[in-house]
Design a protein around this motif. Structure first.
Motif, PDB file in Angstrom:
ATOM      1  N   GLY A  13      12.308 -39.820   8.867  1.00  0.00           N
ATOM      2  CA  GLY A  13      10.812 -39.753   9.239  1.00  0.00           C
ATOM      3  C   GLY A  13      10.039 -38.436   8.698  1.00  0.00           C
ATOM      4  O   GLY A  13       8.873 -38.064   8.883  1.00  0.00           O
ATOM      5  N   VAL A  14      10.971 -38.177   7.288  1.00  0.00           N
ATOM      6  CA  VAL A  14      10.099 -37.183   6.747  1.00  0.00           C
ATOM      7  C   VAL A  14       9.497 -37.639   5.392  1.00  0.00           C
ATOM      8  O   VAL A  14       8.574 -37.024   5.113  1.00  0.00           O
ATOM      9  CB  VAL A  14      10.691 -36.662   5.917  1.00  0.00           C
ATOM     10  N   GLY A  15       9.327 -39.094   5.427  1.00  0.00           N
ATOM     11  CA  GLY A  15       8.660 -39.828   4.331  1.00  0.00           C
ATOM     12  C   GLY A  15       9.451 -39.605   3.725  1.00  0.00           C
ATOM     13  O   GLY A  15       8.623 -40.103   2.069  1.00  0.00           O
ATOM     14  N   LYS A  16      10.874 -40.166   3.663  1.00  0.00           N
ATOM     15  CA  LYS A  16      11.197 -40.706   1.829  1.00  0.00           C
ATOM     16  C   LYS A  16      11.141 -42.421   2.017  1.00  0.00           C
ATOM     17  O   LYS A  16      10.557 -42.588   0.796  1.00  0.00           O
ATOM     18  CB  LYS A  16      12.976 -41.109   2.522  1.00  0.00           C
ATOM     19  N   THR A  17      10.698 -43.545   2.996  1.00  0.00           N
ATOM     20  CA  THR A  17       9.806 -44.923   2.453  1.00  0.00           C
ATOM     21  C   THR A  17       9.013 -44.418   2.060  1.00  0.00           C
ATOM     22  O   THR A  17       8.634 -45.295   1.080  1.00  0.00           O
ATOM     23  CB  THR A  17      10.631 -45.490   3.619  1.00  0.00           C
ATOM     24  N   THR A  18       7.805 -44.218   2.369  1.00  0.00           N
ATOM     25  CA  THR A  18       6.638 -43.863   1.204  1.00  0.00           C
ATOM     26  C   THR A  18       7.189 -43.153   0.007  1.00  0.00           C
ATOM     27  O   THR A  18       6.174 -43.866  -0.584  1.00  0.00           O
ATOM     28  CB  THR A  18       5.584 -42.732   2.299  1.00  0.00           C
ATOM     29  N   ARG A 182       4.001 -34.307   3.758  1.00  0.00           N
ATOM     30  CA  ARG A 182       3.487 -33.560   4.906  1.00  0.00           C
ATOM     31  C   ARG A 182       2.869 -32.356   5.183  1.00  0.00           C
ATOM     32  O   ARG A 182       3.114 -31.393   6.542  1.00  0.00           O
ATOM     33  CB  ARG A 182       4.096 -33.696   6.613  1.00  0.00           C
ATOM     34  N   PRO A 212      -0.428 -33.642   0.280  1.00  0.00           N
ATOM     35  CA  PRO A 212      -0.005 -32.738   1.475  1.00  0.00           C
ATOM     36  C   PRO A 212      -0.422 -34.069   2.927  1.00  0.00           C
ATOM     37  O   PRO A 212       0.025 -35.438   2.581  1.00  0.00           O
ATOM     38  CB  PRO A 212      -1.854 -32.807   1.193  1.00  0.00           C
ATOM     39  N   GLU A 213       0.000 -33.831   4.315  1.00  0.00           N
ATOM     40  CA  GLU A 213      -0.743 -34.341   5.829  1.00  0.00           C
ATOM     41  C   GLU A 213      -2.261 -35.622   5.018  1.00  0.00           C
ATOM     42  O   GLU A 213      -2.908 -34.616   4.863  1.00  0.00           O
ATOM     43  CB  GLU A 213      -0.653 -33.810   6.686  1.00  0.00           C
ATOM     44  N   SER A 214      -1.789 -36.607   5.336  1.00  0.00           N
ATOM     45  CA  SER A 214      -3.386 -36.930   4.673  1.00  0.00           C
ATOM     46  C   SER A 214      -3.075 -38.492   5.948  1.00  0.00           C
ATOM     47  O   SER A 214      -2.237 -39.261   5.867  1.00  0.00           O
ATOM     48  CB  SER A 214      -3.413 -37.824   3.068  1.00  0.00           C
TER      49      SER A 214
END
Ligand SMILES: Nc1ncnc2c1ncn2[C@@H]1O[C@H](COP(=O)(O)OP(=O)(O)O)[C@@H](O)[C@H]1O
Ligand SMILES: [Mg+2]
Lengths: 270, 98
Positions: A13-18, A182, A212-214
């Motif tokens: 949930g840290v943003g790997k796929t994004t 994030r 950034p968290e966006s």
């Protein structure tokens, strides 16, 4: 020459796929031939983020098990000609992947003239994550400025240095990049969140970018459009900068300083 | 658009798109995991057969199994491309337009 890049983190949930989706799009926008592979067998998500979930006919496991050809399983992106997606299987488990199978697929992509292969790793340090990193030339370690994420990433750095083909062959280390996502400059300024320099000092690797968290990230995933294609959003711009750095360009870091609130914002809140 | 439409509580934003996408994909995956396990394979083979005649996109095929009375009904719908041009039987592999 084909470069294999793993996007990994340890923590979920840290943003790997994004990140995988946006890096793949960014590189393809530069004319590179790119394949992005979902290694999260059993819980595929990359297809949703790329917006091609209804076009998955065959998946990575089908190719590995010889149930279809690689060509049949590669989904050609509708927006960029040189971008292809290989979806994870939704119905099998991670044991359906084998080192030999993964190697065969990667070799075939290399023979097909792909410039980049982006491997979207599952969370954890088990089989799926281990295979996603095994053949990598470079690693983008996605970290949130938060204690458990940073510690897990350090664990991953250790594995990159020992449990990869490069490490085993003594071919030189897997090139490691830190991608902080994030990130909230305001909270860093307020002393509530670790800053870029803090995380960089702890982990001791070079920073590829700070995302950034966006709110643009949610909008993008709702629509199935990788956020890098939203040039208005801060996250999209930050990913574009990261892609430029990945390609060797020098770009100054943005989105790391707290916004100085103007008179308007101070009166009306923000 | 009326002058005060923007005051309506739920604008049609990207969340609506997300809901629609999920409704389709979740229904498809439930249909596949719930009952007959030959559905994914059937979908692939149908795609290959249809592509001998018409070059359709994988998302043009929708398959579902519905319970009607006391029997299961296989529902199949295939949206043809706009002009309905027949593609040559050769070289219509999924990767060429999937
Ligand atoms: N920069 C960001 N700003 C806001 N939300 C983000 C950002 N990056 C990722 N997210 C959100 O975090 C969640 C996890 O992202 P995801 O890419 O699926 O992580 P992973 O693949 O590491 O599990 C998603 O809900 C995603 O929308
Ligand atoms: Mg993921």
């Amino acid at each position: 020459m084909t470069e294999i890049i793993v996007v990994t983190s340890g923590k979920g949930g840290v943003g790997k796929t994004t990140t995988s989706a946006s890096l793949a799009v960014g590189l393809a926008q530069r004319g590179k031939k790119v394949a992005v592979i979902d290694f999260d067998v059993g819980l595929r998500n990359l297809d949703l983020i790329m917006g091609c979930e209804r076009r998955v006919v065959y998946d990575f496991v089908n190719v590995i098990q010889g149930e279809c050809s690689l060509r049949q399983a590669l989904i050609k992106d509708k927006r960029i000609d040189t971008l292809f997606i290989l979806a994870a299987s939704q119905t099998r488990d991670k044991d359906a992947l084998s080192k030999e199978g993964v190697e065969r697929v990667l070799n075939e992509l290399a023979d097909d003239g792909f410039d980049y292969i982006i491997c979207d790793s599952p969370a954890g340090i088990e089989k799926g994550a281990a295979l996603a990193m095994y053949f990598a030339d470079r690693a983008v370690v996605v970290v949130n400025p938060e204690v458990s994420s940073v510690r897990d990433s350090d664990r991953i750095l250790g594995l990159l240095a020992s449990k990869t083909r490069r490490a085993e062959r003594g071919d030189g280390a897997v090139e490691q990049h830190l991608l902080l996502t994030r990130y909230s400059p305001d909270r860093v300024a307020g002393g509530d969140m670790m800053g870029v320099e803090d995380v960089k000092d702890i982990l001791g690797i070079e920073v590829l970018g700070v995302v950034p968290e966006s709110s643009g990230v949610l909008t993008a995933s709702n629509a199935g459009v990788p956020v890098i294609l939203d040039a208005e959003s801060a996250a999209g711009q930050a990913y574009a900068d990261a892609v430029a750095r990945l390609c060797g360009e020098t770009v100054t870091m943005r989105f790391i300083d707290a916004q100085k609130k103007g008179l308007f914002a101070r009166i009306f809140g923000s | 658009m009326g002058l005060f439409d923007f005051l309506r509580s739920r604008p049609r934003g990207s969340a609506t798109v997300a809901t629609e996408r999920l409704r389709i994909i979740v229904a498809q995956e439930r249909a596949q995991s719930g009952r007959p396990d030959y559905l994914p394979l059937l979908r692939r083979e149908l795609l290959e057969v249809i592509r001998k005649y018409v070059n359709i996109d994988p998302e043009a095929i929708e398959i579902s199994v519905e319970r009607e009375g006391n029997q299961d009904v296989l529902e199949l719908s295939v949206a043809l491309p706009e002009k309905g041009v027949a593609a040559p039987a050769t070289d219509a592999t999924p990767a060429s337009d999937a």
